[in-house]
Design an enzyme around this catalytic site. Structure first.
Site, mmCIF file in Angstrom:
data_model
loop_
_atom_site.group_PDB
_atom_site.id
_atom_site.type_symbol
_atom_site.label_atom_id
_atom_site.label_comp_id
_atom_site.label_asym_id
_atom_site.label_seq_id
_atom_site.Cartn_x
_atom_site.Cartn_y
_atom_site.Cartn_z
ATOM 1 N N LYS A 1 30.528 -19.256 -15.065
ATOM 2 C CA LYS A 1 31.803 -18.726 -14.377
ATOM 3 C C LYS A 1 32.971 -19.220 -15.423
ATOM 4 O O LYS A 1 33.979 -18.532 -15.559
ATOM 5 C CB LYS A 1 32.222 -19.854 -12.994
ATOM 6 C CG LYS A 1 31.481 -19.221 -11.879
ATOM 7 C CD LYS A 1 31.728 -20.180 -10.433
ATOM 8 C CE LYS A 1 31.028 -19.686 -9.365
ATOM 9 N NZ LYS A 1 31.333 -20.428 -8.251
ATOM 10 N N ASP B 1 30.827 -32.505 -13.797
ATOM 11 C CA ASP B 1 30.792 -32.508 -12.360
ATOM 12 C C ASP B 1 31.070 -33.547 -11.822
ATOM 13 O O ASP B 1 30.720 -34.846 -11.874
ATOM 14 C CB ASP B 1 29.269 -32.405 -12.011
ATOM 15 C CG ASP B 1 28.842 -32.136 -10.628
ATOM 16 O OD1 ASP B 1 29.654 -32.344 -9.699
ATOM 17 O OD2 ASP B 1 27.580 -31.913 -10.350
ATOM 18 N N ASN C 1 42.834 -30.569 -11.110
ATOM 19 C CA ASN C 1 42.981 -29.214 -10.125
ATOM 20 C C ASN C 1 42.090 -28.930 -9.172
ATOM 21 O O ASN C 1 42.029 -28.528 -8.360
ATOM 22 C CB ASN C 1 43.447 -28.253 -11.100
ATOM 23 C CG ASN C 1 43.359 -26.729 -10.465
ATOM 24 O OD1 ASN C 1 44.090 -26.443 -9.449
ATOM 25 N ND2 ASN C 1 42.068 -26.030 -10.577
ATOM 26 N N SER D 1 47.688 -31.902 -4.802
ATOM 27 C CA SER D 1 47.753 -32.310 -3.419
ATOM 28 C C SER D 1 48.001 -31.073 -2.624
ATOM 29 O O SER D 1 47.364 -29.844 -3.248
ATOM 30 C CB SER D 1 48.890 -33.333 -3.310
ATOM 31 O OG SER D 1 48.765 -33.880 -2.272
ATOM 32 N N TYR E 1 39.878 -33.931 4.417
ATOM 33 C CA TYR E 1 40.521 -33.197 3.464
ATOM 34 C C TYR E 1 42.064 -33.700 3.353
ATOM 35 O O TYR E 1 42.491 -33.945 1.988
ATOM 36 C CB TYR E 1 40.587 -31.624 3.741
ATOM 37 C CG TYR E 1 41.198 -30.853 2.687
ATOM 38 C CD1 TYR E 1 40.663 -30.576 1.645
ATOM 39 C CD2 TYR E 1 42.744 -30.191 2.810
ATOM 40 C CE1 TYR E 1 41.441 -29.833 0.477
ATOM 41 C CE2 TYR E 1 43.343 -29.802 2.052
ATOM 42 C CZ TYR E 1 42.830 -29.282 0.859
ATOM 43 O OH TYR E 1 43.373 -28.623 -0.170
ATOM 44 N N LYS F 1 43.817 -35.504 0.105
ATOM 45 C CA LYS F 1 44.929 -34.989 -0.676
ATOM 46 C C LYS F 1 46.149 -36.116 -0.723
ATOM 47 O O LYS F 1 47.005 -36.086 -1.609
ATOM 48 C CB LYS F 1 45.630 -33.583 0.033
ATOM 49 C CG LYS F 1 44.559 -32.484 -0.411
ATOM 50 C CD LYS F 1 44.508 -32.320 -1.736
ATOM 51 C CE LYS F 1 43.349 -31.614 -2.395
ATOM 52 N NZ LYS F 1 43.286 -31.150 -3.718
#
Length: 338
Positions: free
Chosen positions: A67, A92, A119, A178, A212, A216
């Site tokens: 990728k 990783d 990111n 975030s 999640y 964040k």
């Protein structure tokens, strides 16, 4: 600037004020070294592409060689006149043993790192899956603990860069990605200290959404805490909401993606927010900490404007010492690899 009401804040998340900024609105970054994790898709790709076009030396860190190779080839073809360079850095974030070698590779190749973009991240479809005995879940590792560990190993190089006599004031920065969803993190201050993987929340969409959101909120807290520790060393550390975008992370919410697709913004708009946080002007006094009337340790909203983190998260930072507490928790969890 007064804090908007919750309903108006939600409106601004979906419909940010228009901007005149473009990906080409920023000055050349020639001779500067910039690391971005997860830089081969979505916001990361658009940000890496824009930085390469601005003649920076860009490192894309991630797991997939294929990728990354495809992304780098595409970026080079988009900007044939760039005098910058772009490279892949194997990393990783769920495998803590790979983090120090990745940092060591960058340190061996470069004598500076001017901006670090944390990111890379996973979406709400990742639950409390455990990676091994006494190991945190994949989402928590990728979104918070892995970036913390990487940052630990790169901090000496970042500080050395900021101390170079030719480096302008406030030019050395860290940007922690975030989300507006950090405002849905556990009360009272954004972290469930006694159940970091939120196993008590069970499984399913609501539980994974909470995990999640907490991860964040941790990004917001870590950004502020790193600024608190190093703002006097010419470092700017910010967290941001990139906007509600058409990116791969939306695949974790297929129903929402299907219903809201016409209202989602293109990934390049998120990159504008990223570039503004990393490259935008810091006015005199804004290098001071948030609690001292400055902007350091603060929060950026689409499409490149100062905003407000969740009020309960901010209260924990300013009154509850949650920054130092989370820093210590992270050190405890990844100490074996520090």
């Amino acid at each position: 600037m007064s804090r908007p009401s919750p309903w108006f804040q939600e409106y601004l998340n979906w419909f940010p004020p228009k901007t005149t900024l473009k990906l080409t609105s920023f000055p050349s970054q020639s001779s500067r070294v910039i690391l971005i994790t997860g830089g081969y898709a979505g916001i990361g790709f658009e940000t890496a592409s824009a930085l390469y076009a601005l003649n920076a030396t860009v490192y894309i860190a991630g797991r997939s060689v294929s990728k990354a190779t495809t992304a780098i080839e595409n970026i080079k073809s988009l900007h044939p006149n760039s005098t910058g360079s772009i490279h892949f850095l194997p990393l990783d974030l769920t495998d803590f043993a790979t983090v120090k070698p990745a940092a060591d590779t960058l340190i061996a190749k470069e004598h500076r790192v001017d901006i670090i973009y944390h990111n890379a991240g996973l979406g709400t479809h990742y639950g409390s899956d455990i990676l091994g005995p006494n190991r945190p879940g994949q989402l928590l590792s990728t979104n918070a603990l892995g970036p913390f560990l990487l940052h630990h190993h790169l901090t000496p190089l970042l500080l050395a860069t900021a101390a170079r006599p030719e480096v302008p004031k406030s030019a050395t920065r860290v940007v922690w990605l975030s989300s507006k969803l950090h405002r849905n993190a556990p009360l009272p201050h954004g972290v469930a200290w006694d159940d970091l993987d939120l196993k008590g929340a069970g499984e399913g969409m609501a539980a994974n959404h909470a995990r999640y959101s907490q991860s964040k909120a941790m990004n917001v807290i870590l950004a502020h805490e790193f600024a608190r520790r190093h703002h006097h060393q010419n470092i700017i550390s910010l967290s941001l909401d990139p906007g509600i975008l058409r990116t791969e992370i939306m695949r974790s919410m297929p129903l929402i993606q299907w219903l809201l697709w016409p209202m989602l913004w293109p990934a390049r708009m998120g990159a504008i927010t990223m570039l503004w946080a990393g490259l935008g002007e810091i006015k005199e006094g804004e290098e001071r900490m948030l609690e001292e009337g400055g902007r350091n340790g603060g929060y950026v909203e689409p499409w490149g404007r100062w905003g407000f983190m969740g009020d309960f998260v901010e209260k924990g930072l300013l009154e509850g010492g949650t920054g130092a507490r989370l820093w210590g928790v992270c050190e405890g969890l990844v100490g074996e690899w520090m």
